[in-house]
Design a protein around this motif. Sequence first.
Motif, short mmCIF file in Angstrom:
data_model
loop_
_atom_site.label_atom_id
_atom_site.label_comp_id
_atom_site.label_asym_id
_atom_site.label_seq_id
_atom_site.Cartn_x
_atom_site.Cartn_y
_atom_site.Cartn_z
N ARG A 57 0.88 -1.18 0.16
CA ARG A 57 0.02 0.04 -0.01
C ARG A 57 0.90 1.20 -0.19
N TRP A 58 1.24 1.70 -1.21
CA TRP A 58 2.03 2.76 -1.41
C TRP A 58 1.55 3.89 -0.73
N ASP A 59 0.50 4.44 -0.64
CA ASP A 59 -0.05 5.44 -0.10
C ASP A 59 0.46 5.55 1.24
N ARG A 60 0.17 4.27 2.03
CA ARG A 60 0.43 4.31 3.67
C ARG A 60 2.13 4.52 3.42
N PHE A 61 2.71 3.86 2.81
CA PHE A 61 4.44 4.06 2.81
C PHE A 61 4.64 5.38 2.81
N PHE A 66 6.46 10.49 5.28
CA PHE A 66 6.36 11.95 5.38
C PHE A 66 6.32 12.53 6.82
N ILE A 67 5.41 11.47 7.62
CA ILE A 67 5.29 11.80 9.05
C ILE A 67 6.63 11.47 9.74
N TRP A 68 7.12 10.55 9.40
CA TRP A 68 8.80 10.41 10.22
C TRP A 68 9.61 11.44 9.65
N MET A 69 9.52 11.83 8.54
CA MET A 69 10.31 12.94 7.93
C MET A 69 10.22 14.31 8.82
N ILE A 70 8.79 14.66 9.08
CA ILE A 70 8.51 15.68 9.79
C ILE A 70 8.74 15.59 11.34
#
Length: 171
Positions: A57-61, A66-70
Amino acid sequence: QISSNPNDFSGLDLEPNIGLIIMLFPFIAGLAAFVFLIKPLNNRTVIKTINGMGKIRWDRFFISAFIWMILSALYLFIYLKLDPANFTINNNTSSLITLAFVSLMFIPFQATFEEVLFRGYLMQGFATLMRNRWFPLMITSLLFALLHAFNPEVKEHGFLIMMPQYILFGL
């Protein structure tokens, strides 16, 4: 002469970036072995091992990346403001470009191998054995932390300081 520190390749007259590649090579070999052996040994596809649903599920990936990067950027910003003396530029040579290239090319293999092994294979295996959602999560997080117990920062900061962080990263 080989140093007592297995991460120190200076005694072998190796450039540090070559040393990094050598340190990351076992993860590349492990990932390749996993890909080639998962079907004959477990009758599962790699994709089914990564995600029990059989598709990525690429959208979840990308959302989680993005969340981890933030969160990482926020942590770095706060830490930089609270303790700026802890940050120094220690590589202002052309080897930084080589390090960036080597890191972008080889560290994803290390991260992928750890994720597939812990969050895919072991998590699904423990879930099948225990038929419980919490046990696989806790045991794989603990195993993840224990496998990082020999990292240099554990020796520097202490086992009891670093292990909760690794368990949290595993969770």
